[in-house]
Design a protein around this motif. Structure first.
Motif, mmCIF file in Angstrom:
data_model
loop_
_atom_site.group_PDB
_atom_site.id
_atom_site.type_symbol
_atom_site.label_atom_id
_atom_site.label_comp_id
_atom_site.label_asym_id
_atom_site.label_seq_id
_atom_site.Cartn_x
_atom_site.Cartn_y
_atom_site.Cartn_z
ATOM 1 N N VAL A 117 -14.862 3.895 2.994
ATOM 2 C CA VAL A 117 -13.901 3.517 1.952
ATOM 3 C C VAL A 117 -12.468 3.762 2.422
ATOM 4 C CG1 VAL A 117 -15.517 4.013 0.082
ATOM 5 C CG2 VAL A 117 -13.898 5.789 0.765
ATOM 6 N N LEU A 118 -11.561 2.944 1.906
ATOM 7 C CA LEU A 118 -10.134 3.173 2.140
ATOM 8 C C LEU A 118 -9.749 4.499 1.482
ATOM 9 C CD1 LEU A 118 -7.655 1.201 3.109
ATOM 10 C CD2 LEU A 118 -7.101 1.230 0.693
ATOM 11 N N ILE A 119 -8.904 5.269 2.143
ATOM 12 C CA ILE A 119 -8.411 6.508 1.530
ATOM 13 C C ILE A 119 -7.420 6.101 0.431
ATOM 14 C CG2 ILE A 119 -7.107 8.630 1.937
ATOM 15 C CD1 ILE A 119 -8.082 8.326 4.949
ATOM 16 N N PRO A 120 -7.685 6.471 -0.820
ATOM 17 C CA PRO A 120 -6.765 6.047 -1.879
ATOM 18 C C PRO A 120 -5.355 6.597 -1.631
ATOM 19 C CG PRO A 120 -8.708 7.128 -2.810
ATOM 20 C CD PRO A 120 -8.793 7.281 -1.332
ATOM 21 N N ARG A 121 -4.357 5.715 -1.777
ATOM 22 C CA ARG A 121 -2.967 6.059 -1.476
ATOM 23 C C ARG A 121 -2.236 6.507 -2.745
ATOM 24 N NH1 ARG A 121 -5.205 4.540 2.962
ATOM 25 N NH2 ARG A 121 -4.113 3.244 4.471
ATOM 26 N N PRO A 122 -1.193 7.351 -2.556
ATOM 27 C CA PRO A 122 -0.436 7.808 -3.727
ATOM 28 C C PRO A 122 0.166 6.645 -4.534
ATOM 29 C CG PRO A 122 0.266 8.989 -1.743
ATOM 30 C CD PRO A 122 -0.727 7.952 -1.304
ATOM 31 N N GLU A 123 0.671 5.613 -3.837
ATOM 32 C CA GLU A 123 1.335 4.539 -4.587
ATOM 33 C C GLU A 123 0.364 3.824 -5.546
ATOM 34 O OE1 GLU A 123 1.331 4.858 -1.302
ATOM 35 O OE2 GLU A 123 0.892 2.978 -0.258
ATOM 36 N N THR A 124 -0.914 3.810 -5.171
ATOM 37 C CA THR A 124 -1.917 3.129 -6.009
ATOM 38 C C THR A 124 -2.115 3.858 -7.338
ATOM 39 O OG1 THR A 124 -2.941 2.387 -3.961
ATOM 40 C CG2 THR A 124 -4.280 2.171 -5.940
ATOM 41 N N ALA A 224 -6.954 -4.385 -9.544
ATOM 42 C CA ALA A 224 -7.480 -4.384 -8.178
ATOM 43 C C ALA A 224 -6.415 -3.969 -7.170
ATOM 44 C CB ALA A 224 -8.018 -5.765 -7.807
ATOM 45 N N ASN A 225 -6.881 -3.284 -6.150
ATOM 46 C CA ASN A 225 -6.080 -3.050 -4.952
ATOM 47 C C ASN A 225 -6.827 -3.772 -3.835
ATOM 48 O OD1 ASN A 225 -4.606 -2.165 -2.788
ATOM 49 N ND2 ASN A 225 -5.427 -0.073 -2.818
ATOM 50 N N PRO A 226 -6.644 -5.098 -3.770
ATOM 51 C CA PRO A 226 -7.443 -5.882 -2.818
ATOM 52 C C PRO A 226 -6.890 -5.751 -1.408
ATOM 53 C CG PRO A 226 -5.903 -7.315 -3.940
ATOM 54 C CD PRO A 226 -5.662 -5.931 -4.490
ATOM 55 N N PRO A 227 -7.660 -6.164 -0.402
ATOM 56 C CA PRO A 227 -7.077 -6.214 0.945
ATOM 57 C C PRO A 227 -5.942 -7.234 0.944
ATOM 58 C CG PRO A 227 -9.356 -7.062 0.930
ATOM 59 C CD PRO A 227 -9.040 -6.634 -0.460
ATOM 60 N N TYR A 228 -4.770 -6.840 1.456
ATOM 61 C CA TYR A 228 -3.635 -7.767 1.396
ATOM 62 C C TYR A 228 -2.808 -7.794 2.672
ATOM 63 C CZ TYR A 228 -1.563 -3.316 -0.262
ATOM 64 O OH TYR A 228 -1.185 -2.000 -0.406
ATOM 65 N N ILE A 229 -3.298 -7.155 3.718
ATOM 66 C CA ILE A 229 -2.518 -7.128 4.957
ATOM 67 C C ILE A 229 -2.901 -8.333 5.823
ATOM 68 C CG2 ILE A 229 -2.030 -5.763 7.044
ATOM 69 C CD1 ILE A 229 -2.536 -3.276 5.337
ATOM 70 N N PRO A 230 -1.908 -9.097 6.319
ATOM 71 C CA PRO A 230 -2.246 -10.245 7.175
ATOM 72 C C PRO A 230 -3.064 -9.780 8.392
ATOM 73 C CG PRO A 230 0.070 -10.321 6.534
ATOM 74 C CD PRO A 230 -0.461 -8.994 6.061
ATOM 75 N N LEU A 248 -12.407 -4.294 6.102
ATOM 76 C CA LEU A 248 -12.827 -5.030 4.904
ATOM 77 C C LEU A 248 -11.894 -4.751 3.724
ATOM 78 C CD1 LEU A 248 -15.293 -6.717 3.862
ATOM 79 C CD2 LEU A 248 -16.320 -4.538 3.172
ATOM 80 N N ALA A 249 -11.339 -3.542 3.690
ATOM 81 C CA ALA A 249 -10.475 -3.146 2.578
ATOM 82 C C ALA A 249 -9.003 -3.406 2.863
ATOM 83 C CB ALA A 249 -10.675 -1.657 2.277
ATOM 84 N N LEU A 250 -8.705 -3.848 4.086
ATOM 85 C CA LEU A 250 -7.302 -4.022 4.480
ATOM 86 C C LEU A 250 -6.926 -5.479 4.741
ATOM 87 C CD1 LEU A 250 -7.216 -1.195 7.196
ATOM 88 C CD2 LEU A 250 -5.998 -1.112 5.015
ATOM 89 N N ASP A 251 -7.835 -6.208 5.382
ATOM 90 C CA ASP A 251 -7.521 -7.519 5.944
ATOM 91 C C ASP A 251 -7.588 -8.617 4.884
ATOM 92 O OD1 ASP A 251 -7.390 -9.881 7.379
ATOM 93 O OD2 ASP A 251 -8.624 -9.134 9.028
ATOM 94 N N ILE A 279 -2.501 -6.220 -10.161
ATOM 95 C CA ILE A 279 -2.917 -5.949 -8.776
ATOM 96 C C ILE A 279 -1.812 -5.255 -7.973
ATOM 97 C CG2 ILE A 279 -4.547 -7.900 -8.593
ATOM 98 C CD1 ILE A 279 -1.698 -8.607 -6.631
ATOM 99 N N GLU A 280 -2.273 -4.624 -6.876
ATOM 100 C CA GLU A 280 -1.336 -4.084 -5.889
ATOM 101 C C GLU A 280 -1.198 -5.110 -4.766
ATOM 102 O OE1 GLU A 280 -1.976 0.037 -4.560
ATOM 103 O OE2 GLU A 280 -1.470 -0.597 -2.518
ATOM 104 N N MET A 281 -0.038 -5.150 -4.125
ATOM 105 C CA MET A 281 0.160 -6.068 -2.988
ATOM 106 C C MET A 281 1.113 -5.423 -1.991
ATOM 107 S SD MET A 281 2.819 -8.412 -4.983
ATOM 108 C CE MET A 281 4.138 -7.404 -5.670
#
Ligand code: GLN
Length: 320
Positions: A117-124, A224-230, A248-251, A279-281
């Motif tokens: 799993v992605l480590i949940p970030r403070p901004e989220t 959702a905090n979907p994958p959003y990094i190019p 999977l959680a980033l791309d 959503i987060e982006m």
């Protein structure tokens, strides 16, 4: 499973009621050396302190004042050898310290995490505050039910952070948490159960809204905090993220917006009138996301919100 993961799994499962006892002096010496190594490897020394707090009952002040040095006995979850091994994984293989400890702090939770799993970030964390504010301030009422008592979805739940946050913020709501990874869902479920939220959060394995077809037209909110990094940018991320966090959680595909586009297009069938889409982006994506929402034609009152660093990171909209 790699040799490291095997070792990691073995070493990160403390046996209840068991522990390793060391003297304060021994631990102090370990701590001093680990701090020196951190400086040499350009890793924040606060991470050594954080790891020790996770492995003992020591408090930040015990470390700051170094009072633990005089203690006869300190109980550790693992032996100093295992701790040394974990710390080397941090320094040499650049494994995030949260994966080594097997946990992270997020809002008022201590969440179990693993490389699945992605480590949940403070901004989220702010997504939850935005959802609460959207419900409290909303001049748009949902027919036949209140926002806070309805059905909410957390799509791509990962560790379950957002689902737990929503379940706590809206104590009467039911949360539907979806992830395509069975391993992630196992972690999310364990986190929900650890906080007594196992019956309020329903888990589904699948792609985005697909497993929620029984909730068409009923959702009060979708977060959702979907994958959003190019894709190309994922490869440039710092080694801690690029080499160890799930792609999977980033791309988010070529322009990073594949999943966000999908959520914009699929959510209208699931949200009730005035239901919340949130959503987060990534920095710089706001104008395109707003344009895509406007083009879709099923949303109103679109808002962009910044994180605490002033970066436009969240988009909120309501179903027409
Ligand atoms: N915020 C994460 C990062 O910076 C990315 C999370 C995501 O793609 N949803 O690594």
């Amino acid at each position: 499973m790699s040799e490291f993961e095997q070792k990691f799994n073995d070493s990160s499962s403390p046996q209840p009621g068991r522990g390793i006892v060391v003297s304060g002096l021994e631990l102090w010496q370990w701590w001093q050396e680990a701090r020196q190594q951190a400086i040499a490897a350009h890793v924040p020394i606060s991470e050594v302190d954080w790891l020790l707090q996770e492995m003992t009952t020591l408090q930040p002040l015990d470390l700051r004042l170094e009072t633990f040095k005089a203690q006869q006995q300190i109980t550790l979850k693992h032996s100093l050898d295992v701790l040394t091994d974990l710390w080397q994984q941090r320094l040499v293989r650049r494994v995030p310290v949260q994966y080594l400890a097997g946990s992270t702090s997020w809002r008022n939770f201590s969440l179990k995490v693993s490389p699945a799993v992605l480590i949940p970030r403070p901004e989220t964390e702010l997504l939850i505050d935005l959802a609460v504010a959207a419900v409290q301030n909303s001049k748009f009422k949902i027919q036949n039910s209140k926002f806070s008592t309805g059905d909410w979805a957390d799509l791509g739940t990962g560790s379950g952070a957002i689902a737990l946050g929503l379940a706590t913020a809206f104590p009467e709501a039911t949360i539907h948490a979806v992830d395509c990874s069975a391993e992630a869902l196992a972690i999310a479920r364990a986190n929900a159960e650890a906080y007594g939220l196992g019956d309020r959060i329903h888990f589904y394995q699948g792609s985005w809204l697909e497993p929620l077809s029984h909730l068409k037209g009923q959702l009060s909110g979708l977060v959702a905090n979907p994958p959003y990094i190019p894709s190309a940018m994922v490869l440039e991320l710092q080694p801690e993220v690029m080499q160890h966090e799930p792609h999977l959680a980033l791309d988010g595909g070529a322009d990073g917006l594949n999943c966000i586009r999908h959520l914009i297009n699929s959510a209208p069938d699931y949200l009730q009138t005035n239901g919340i889409w949130l959503i987060e982006m990534m920095a710089g994506q706001a104008p395109t996301v707003v344009e895509l929402l406007e083009q879709e034609g099923s949303y109103h009152s679109i808002e962009v919100h910044a994180d605490l660093a002033g970066i436009e990171r969240f988009v909120l909209a309501y179903r027409l």
